[in-house]
Design a protein around this motif. Structure first.
Motif, short mmCIF file in Angstrom:
data_model
loop_
_atom_site.label_atom_id
_atom_site.label_comp_id
_atom_site.label_asym_id
_atom_site.label_seq_id
_atom_site.Cartn_x
_atom_site.Cartn_y
_atom_site.Cartn_z
N ARG A 132 -0.81 2.26 -5.55
CA ARG A 132 -2.26 2.47 -5.48
C ARG A 132 -2.82 2.99 -6.80
O ARG A 132 -3.98 2.70 -7.13
N LYS A 159 -2.69 -7.61 -0.07
CA LYS A 159 -1.68 -6.57 0.12
C LYS A 159 -0.69 -6.89 1.25
O LYS A 159 -1.07 -7.42 2.29
N VAL A 183 0.86 -1.18 0.00
CA VAL A 183 0.00 0.00 0.00
C VAL A 183 0.90 1.23 0.00
O VAL A 183 1.31 1.73 1.03
N GLU A 232 -5.67 0.55 -7.85
CA GLU A 232 -6.99 1.10 -7.55
C GLU A 232 -7.60 1.90 -8.71
O GLU A 232 -8.81 1.98 -8.84
#
Length: 537
Positions: free
Chosen positions: A97, A391, A92, A101
């Protein structure tokens, strides 16, 4: 040699970034105070000066495998590999990300990752343009072959930069003139892809005609690299017959062959031939590597030697497993920012050397006596698991291609071992893709079987050959190595396959994510003309 000291030369040769990149990039390199005064005017006066400028250019190119904004955490290559069918971000962190994401909060024009990539590539283009333009000076005393070879290296690197730019952003500004303080522009337009591709072809053809077939200088560009990239460019422009000619020229040159027997520094240790070519001491042609087309040079404790963080980002944080400590046999210290997907790890059939324990680390041995778990002994096995991406998993497998440990600092962040960047194996994959596009399925199967035979994988027939099979084979061969995103975009498979095989990124990606956003600072700095943003941003 491309390892020569380059810090001060780099300031001269590539500091003046193209105007569209200048507004977007850090100016730290402009504040250096060299002990002697060197200017572009007295550098580009003979072949020695041009060679020094080329060394700076090679150093710029190698930044692909270093950190964004010179950090030791965020591999610049991340934007080219993560968020695909075979790679995800196992941590993370802001950069990871983005490509796990996606969405407007992460993948947007304000993100510094894109600004860094854009600035790096246009700064490199400007360095190439300086060499190309200043080589026209009639007062330079050098032979025509020397001049053409130097210009060919710069032109190939310029084409290499536009290759990156067009895969990442599509149509981009096309600049072929050195940017100096006297010709700053703020009215750039995005050139159509056909125009950029035409310039890339012209540069690569010049390089093909003027680069030597071999070089005694490790890391130098040679003719085969130009032919390899021409083959890829022809695939992008729907000319598979021309792609086949270029790829075949490399394969049939008699200069290269796949590594099929153990050799070099670890030849007496357990292993497989496929992995020998990645070991420091085995990477260059003069070290026995018959497969490498372009080797990138790094060297520890040497001015200008440069460094890579491939191991740092691709090797997992295994030292978080109680009882397992950083060690040479574990590949050194990694931070596990990037990882192969479970699909990619499971893609190998039993017996395929490329998926063996010598290529992908699937277990560790307890080696930390002070922190052994209850009931465990030194040498006991810790088996890893890769059923579901989660993760910050310290027990996720990682590649062994970038294993390297410093003799000075075994826990150090950077890798200084030389690395293969282009290999003959990838040229075979381009050839198979061209043959498939031409409908030559039997020939494509034969081409793929050359790679599969080397890996001890079972042979295939014409009926097995599809574009998805070719992409599968690319993953098996180039896992954690090639710019995976580019191959998927070229074959129009990125969206489909990422959704199928990447459970982290797949649910989040959309059609707009096939191109990245133009950095907002670039748009804002282009005051004299509108700079259109990519669709959806």
């Amino acid at each position: 040699m491309t390892r020569r000291p380059i810090a001060r030369v780099a300031t001269i040769a590539i500091a003046a970034a193209a105007a569209i990149g200048l507004a977007a990039c850090s100016q730290d390199f402009l504040t250096e105070s060299p002990p002697h005064i060197i200017t572009a005017e007295n550098l580009y006066t003979d072949s020695t000066g041009f060679e020094a400028a080329l060394n700076a250019l090679y150093a710029q190119v190698r930044e692909e495998r270093y950190g964004i904004n010179d950090s030791k955490n965020d591999l610049r290559m991340t934007a080219m590999v993560e968020g695909t069918d075979n790679a995800w971000g196992n941590y993370v962190a802001p950069t990871q990300r983005i490509f796990d994401e996606w969405g407007d909060d992460r993948n947007n024009s304000q993100n510094g990752v894109y600004l860094d990539l854009w600035s790096w590539l246009y700064t490199t283009i400007n360095g190439a343009n300086a060499i190309i333009g200043r080589a026209d000076n009639p007062n330079i005393k050098w032979s025509e072959p020397t001049r053409n070879r130097i210009v060919a290296e710069a032109r190939l690197i310029r084409a290499w930069c536009y290759r990156h730019l067009t895969y990442l952003w599509g149509p981009v500004p096309l600049n072929l003139v050195e940017s100096t303080g006297d010709n700053i522009r703020t009215d750039w337009s995005r050139a159509p892809l056909d125009s950029v591709f035409a310039q890339m072809k012209e540069d690569l053809k010049f390089a093909e005609a003027n680069l030597p077939e071999t070089s005694n200088d490790p890391g130098k560009l040679v003719k085969a690299v130009a032919q390899h990239y021409l083959a890829e460019l022809y695939l992008r422009t729907n000319q598979p017959d021309s792609a086949e000619i270029e790829a075949s020229a490399v394969i049939n040159s008699g200069l290269y062959s796949l590594i099929t027997n153990r050799y070099g520094v670890n030849a007496t240790q357990p292993g497989v031939p496929f992995m020998d070519q990645f070991m420091d001491g085995n990477v260059n042609r003069d070290q026995g590597n018959t497969e490498v087309l372009w080797a990138w040079q790094y060297q520890e404790a040497t001015t200008g030697g440069g460094a890579s963080i491939m191991r740092r980002d691709w090797v997992n944080r295994y030292y978080n497993i109680k009882g397992v400590a950083v060690a040479r046999e574990n590949g050194g210290r990694g931070i596990g920012r990037l990882a192969p997907t479970a699909w990619a790890i499971n893609l190998y059939e039993p017996g395929d050397d490329r998926g063996s324990i010598y290529a992908i680390r699937k277990f560790y041995l307890y080696n930390d006596s002070a922190n052994l778990p209850a009931g465990k002994q030194l040498g006991d096995t810790v088996f890893l698991s890769w059923t579901t991406e989660k993760k910050s998993s310290s027990k996720w497998p990682s590649t062994r291609k970038w294993d390297w440990v410093s003799s000075i600092d075994p826990t150090g962040d950077e890798t200084f071992g030389d690395q293969p960047y282009l290999r003959l194996a990838e040229t075979y994959l381009l050839l198979a893709e061209a043959q498939f596009d031409e409908g030559k399925l039997a020939e494509a199967a034969n081409t793929l079987n050359v790679l599969r035979a080397r890996a001890h994988a079972s042979p295939i027939t014409a009926s097995d050959v599809t574009i998805d099979f070719i992409l599968d084979e690319r993953s098996r061969e180039l896992l954690c190595e090639g710019e995976r995103r580019y191959a998927l975009l070229r074959t129009h498979k990125w969206l489909e396959r990422t959704r199928l095989y990447n459970p982290i990124a797949g649910p989040n990606i959309t059609e707009k994510d096939t191109l990245y956003p133009i950095p907002q600072k670039v748009i804002d700095a282009n005051l004299g003309a509108p700079m259109p943003q990519n669709p959806g941003y």
